[in-house]
Design a protein around this motif. Structure first.
Motif, PDB file in Angstrom:
ATOM      1  N   LEU A 152      13.536   7.579  16.760  1.00 36.74           N
ATOM      2  CA  LEU A 152      14.886   8.120  16.921  1.00 36.74           C
ATOM      3  C   LEU A 152      15.852   7.033  17.381  1.00 36.74           C
ATOM      4  CD1 LEU A 152      16.644  10.695  16.847  1.00 36.74           C
ATOM      5  CD2 LEU A 152      16.045  11.025  19.234  1.00 36.74           C
ATOM      6  N   LEU A 153      15.428   6.230  18.354  1.00 40.67           N
ATOM      7  CA  LEU A 153      16.269   5.120  18.832  1.00 40.67           C
ATOM      8  C   LEU A 153      16.482   4.086  17.730  1.00 40.67           C
ATOM      9  CD1 LEU A 153      14.794   4.682  22.427  1.00 40.67           C
ATOM     10  CD2 LEU A 153      17.016   5.667  21.805  1.00 40.67           C
ATOM     11  N   LEU A 154      15.448   3.803  16.955  1.00 39.67           N
ATOM     12  CA  LEU A 154      15.568   2.858  15.845  1.00 39.67           C
ATOM     13  C   LEU A 154      16.516   3.403  14.767  1.00 39.67           C
ATOM     14  CD1 LEU A 154      14.548   0.072  15.038  1.00 39.67           C
ATOM     15  CD2 LEU A 154      12.615   1.173  13.914  1.00 39.67           C
ATOM     16  N   SER A 155      16.489   4.705  14.559  1.00 42.61           N
ATOM     17  CA  SER A 155      17.428   5.328  13.626  1.00 42.61           C
ATOM     18  C   SER A 155      18.862   5.184  14.148  1.00 42.61           C
ATOM     19  CB  SER A 155      17.086   6.808  13.431  1.00 42.61           C
ATOM     20  OG  SER A 155      15.794   6.945  12.876  1.00 42.61           O
ATOM     21  N   GLY A 156      19.022   5.304  15.458  1.00 43.40           N
ATOM     22  CA  GLY A 156      20.331   5.079  16.060  1.00 43.40           C
ATOM     23  C   GLY A 156      20.791   3.641  15.874  1.00 43.40           C
ATOM     24  N   TYR A 157      19.878   2.701  15.995  1.00 47.00           N
ATOM     25  CA  TYR A 157      20.186   1.292  15.755  1.00 47.00           C
ATOM     26  C   TYR A 157      20.638   1.095  14.310  1.00 47.00           C
ATOM     27  CZ  TYR A 157      19.457  -3.694  15.021  1.00 47.00           C
ATOM     28  OH  TYR A 157      19.632  -5.015  14.685  1.00 47.00           O
ATOM     29  N   HIS A 158      19.943   1.745  13.395  1.00 50.37           N
ATOM     30  CA  HIS A 158      20.299   1.703  11.978  1.00 50.37           C
ATOM     31  C   HIS A 158      21.752   2.172  11.821  1.00 50.37           C
ATOM     32  CE1 HIS A 158      19.184   3.174   7.645  1.00 50.37           C
ATOM     33  NE2 HIS A 158      20.490   3.125   7.766  1.00 50.37           N
ATOM     34  N   GLY A 159      22.080   3.297  12.440  1.00 48.31           N
ATOM     35  CA  GLY A 159      23.446   3.813  12.380  1.00 48.31           C
ATOM     36  C   GLY A 159      24.455   2.860  12.984  1.00 48.31           C
ATOM     37  N   TRP A 160      24.077   2.244  14.109  1.00 47.89           N
ATOM     38  CA  TRP A 160      24.974   1.275  14.744  1.00 47.89           C
ATOM     39  C   TRP A 160      25.234   0.095  13.798  1.00 47.89           C
ATOM     40  CZ3 TRP A 160      24.080  -3.853  15.487  1.00 47.89           C
ATOM     41  CH2 TRP A 160      25.105  -4.546  16.126  1.00 47.89           C
ATOM     42  N   MET A 196      20.386   1.114  -1.658  1.00 47.18           N
ATOM     43  CA  MET A 196      19.146   0.981  -2.423  1.00 47.18           C
ATOM     44  C   MET A 196      17.878   0.967  -1.560  1.00 47.18           C
ATOM     45  SD  MET A 196      20.606  -1.787  -5.161  1.00 47.18           S
ATOM     46  CE  MET A 196      19.082  -2.025  -6.038  1.00 47.18           C
ATOM     47  N   ILE A 197      17.996   0.527  -0.311  1.00 47.83           N
ATOM     48  CA  ILE A 197      16.802   0.393   0.516  1.00 47.83           C
ATOM     49  C   ILE A 197      16.907   1.184   1.817  1.00 47.83           C
ATOM     50  CG2 ILE A 197      15.335  -1.220   1.815  1.00 47.83           C
ATOM     51  CD1 ILE A 197      16.037  -3.332  -0.307  1.00 47.83           C
ATOM     52  N   LEU A 198      17.909   0.886   2.617  1.00 52.43           N
ATOM     53  CA  LEU A 198      17.968   1.448   3.972  1.00 52.43           C
ATOM     54  C   LEU A 198      18.035   2.974   4.011  1.00 52.43           C
ATOM     55  CD1 LEU A 198      20.200  -1.103   5.885  1.00 52.43           C
ATOM     56  CD2 LEU A 198      17.864  -0.454   6.436  1.00 52.43           C
ATOM     57  N   THR A 199      19.045   3.554   3.409  1.00 52.89           N
ATOM     58  CA  THR A 199      19.213   5.006   3.512  1.00 52.89           C
ATOM     59  C   THR A 199      18.083   5.778   2.847  1.00 52.89           C
ATOM     60  OG1 THR A 199      21.601   4.743   3.731  1.00 52.89           O
ATOM     61  CG2 THR A 199      20.803   6.928   3.078  1.00 52.89           C
ATOM     62  N   PRO A 200      17.706   5.449   1.599  1.00 51.77           N
ATOM     63  CA  PRO A 200      16.581   6.205   1.009  1.00 51.77           C
ATOM     64  C   PRO A 200      15.296   6.070   1.821  1.00 51.77           C
ATOM     65  CG  PRO A 200      17.726   4.947  -0.683  1.00 51.77           C
ATOM     66  CD  PRO A 200      18.281   4.497   0.632  1.00 51.77           C
ATOM     67  N   SER A 201      15.004   4.876   2.308  1.00 50.05           N
ATOM     68  CA  SER A 201      13.776   4.670   3.086  1.00 50.05           C
ATOM     69  C   SER A 201      13.811   5.456   4.388  1.00 50.05           C
ATOM     70  CB  SER A 201      13.570   3.185   3.379  1.00 50.05           C
ATOM     71  OG  SER A 201      13.393   2.477   2.180  1.00 50.05           O
ATOM     72  N   LEU A 202      14.946   5.442   5.059  1.00 48.93           N
ATOM     73  CA  LEU A 202      15.081   6.192   6.307  1.00 48.93           C
ATOM     74  C   LEU A 202      14.794   7.675   6.076  1.00 48.93           C
ATOM     75  CD1 LEU A 202      16.135   6.458   9.303  1.00 48.93           C
ATOM     76  CD2 LEU A 202      18.364   6.873   8.277  1.00 48.93           C
ATOM     77  N   ILE A 203      15.352   8.222   5.025  1.00 45.67           N
ATOM     78  CA  ILE A 203      15.156   9.647   4.729  1.00 45.67           C
ATOM     79  C   ILE A 203      13.689   9.945   4.450  1.00 45.67           C
ATOM     80  CG2 ILE A 203      15.663  11.471   3.047  1.00 45.67           C
ATOM     81  CD1 ILE A 203      18.509  10.117   2.819  1.00 45.67           C
ATOM     82  N   VAL A 204      13.049   9.137   3.615  1.00 44.30           N
ATOM     83  CA  VAL A 204      11.643   9.375   3.266  1.00 44.30           C
ATOM     84  C   VAL A 204      10.747   9.201   4.495  1.00 44.30           C
ATOM     85  CG1 VAL A 204       9.700   8.602   1.846  1.00 44.30           C
ATOM     86  CG2 VAL A 204      11.978   8.808   0.837  1.00 44.30           C
ATOM     87  N   VAL A 205      11.023   8.192   5.320  1.00 46.72           N
ATOM     88  CA  VAL A 205      10.237   7.974   6.544  1.00 46.72           C
ATOM     89  C   VAL A 205      10.298   9.205   7.438  1.00 46.72           C
ATOM     90  CG1 VAL A 205      10.210   6.689   8.731  1.00 46.72           C
ATOM     91  CG2 VAL A 205      10.295   5.457   6.569  1.00 46.72           C
ATOM     92  N   TRP A 206      11.494   9.731   7.651  1.00 41.32           N
ATOM     93  CA  TRP A 206      11.646  10.898   8.518  1.00 41.32           C
ATOM     94  C   TRP A 206      10.968  12.136   7.922  1.00 41.32           C
ATOM     95  CZ3 TRP A 206      12.505  11.951  13.377  1.00 41.32           C
ATOM     96  CH2 TRP A 206      13.118  11.000  14.187  1.00 41.32           C
ATOM     97  N   VAL A 207      11.174  12.393   6.648  1.00 41.87           N
ATOM     98  CA  VAL A 207      10.582  13.593   6.028  1.00 41.87           C
ATOM     99  C   VAL A 207       9.061  13.522   6.092  1.00 41.87           C
ATOM    100  CG1 VAL A 207      10.276  14.835   3.846  1.00 41.87           C
ATOM    101  CG2 VAL A 207      12.573  14.129   4.571  1.00 41.87           C
TER     102      VAL A 207
END
Length: 151
Positions: A100-108, A60-71
C-alpha cells in the motif's frame, strides 16, 4: 496451500510475481526519469522528450502492472484466508501495508512528473536521487516477508 484456487494457485502466484517484476522495473526507472527531466528543464526540447517517455512508461508498464499486482495479490490473499480471519498471517498484513505504501509512492512519482510537466519542481535533484531508493528498500522488505514469513 491451494485453498479455493486449487490447481490454479501456482499459476496465479507466478503471474503475480511476473507483474511485480514489471511494476518494480517501472518504479526503479521512473524516479531516474524524473531526475533527468528536472535537470533538463532549462534545455530546449528536453522536457517534452521526458514527458513523452514518462507517459509511455506509465501507460504501458506502471499502471497496468500495478492493477494486475493488486488484483492477483488480493485473490491470493483471499485464498490464504486473509478475509476470513485466518491466523498466522501477520507477515501478510505487514506485506500488504508495505505494498500500500509502495502504491502511494507510485502515485507520488506520477504526481511529481505532473509537477515537472508544469515546470514547477519542488525537490532538489539530490532529494530526488535519495527518494529513488524507496522502491528498493520496500521491495526488499516485501520479499523477506513473503519468503521468510517471520510472523
Amino acid at each position: 496451500m491451494t485453498g479455493f484456487l486449487g490447481l490454479a494457485y501456482p499459476w496465479l502466484k507466478a503471474a503475480h510475481v511476473i507483474f511485480v517484476i514489471f511494476w518494480m522495473a517501472g518504479l526503479f526507472i521512473l524516479p531516474r526519469y524524473l531526475v533527468h527531466h528536472q535537470e533538463g528543464l532549462a534545455i530546449d526540447g528536453e522536457p517534452e522528450r521526458w514527458i513523452e517517455r514518462e507517459g509511455k512508461l506509465r501507460r504501458m508498464i506502471l499502471t497496468p502492472s500495478l492493477i494486475v499486482v493488486w488484483v492477483l495479490g488480493l485473490v491470493l490473499a483471499a485464498n490464504l484466508g486473509l478475509f476470513e480471519g485466518q491466523g498466522g498471517l501477520g507477515w501478510l498484513h505487514a506485506k500488504l501495508l508495505l505494498v500500500l505504501l509502495l502504491s502511494g509512492y507510485h502515485g507520488w512519482a506520477v504526481g511529481y512528473a505532473r509537477k515537472l510537466n508544469a515546470r514547477k519542481p519542488t525537490l532538489s535533484s539530490k532529494q530526488l536521487r535519495m527518494i529513488n531508493e524507496v522502491p528498493a528498500i520496500a521491495v526488499s522488505l516485501i520479499v523477506i516477508l513473503a519468503i521468510v514469513k517471520p510472523f
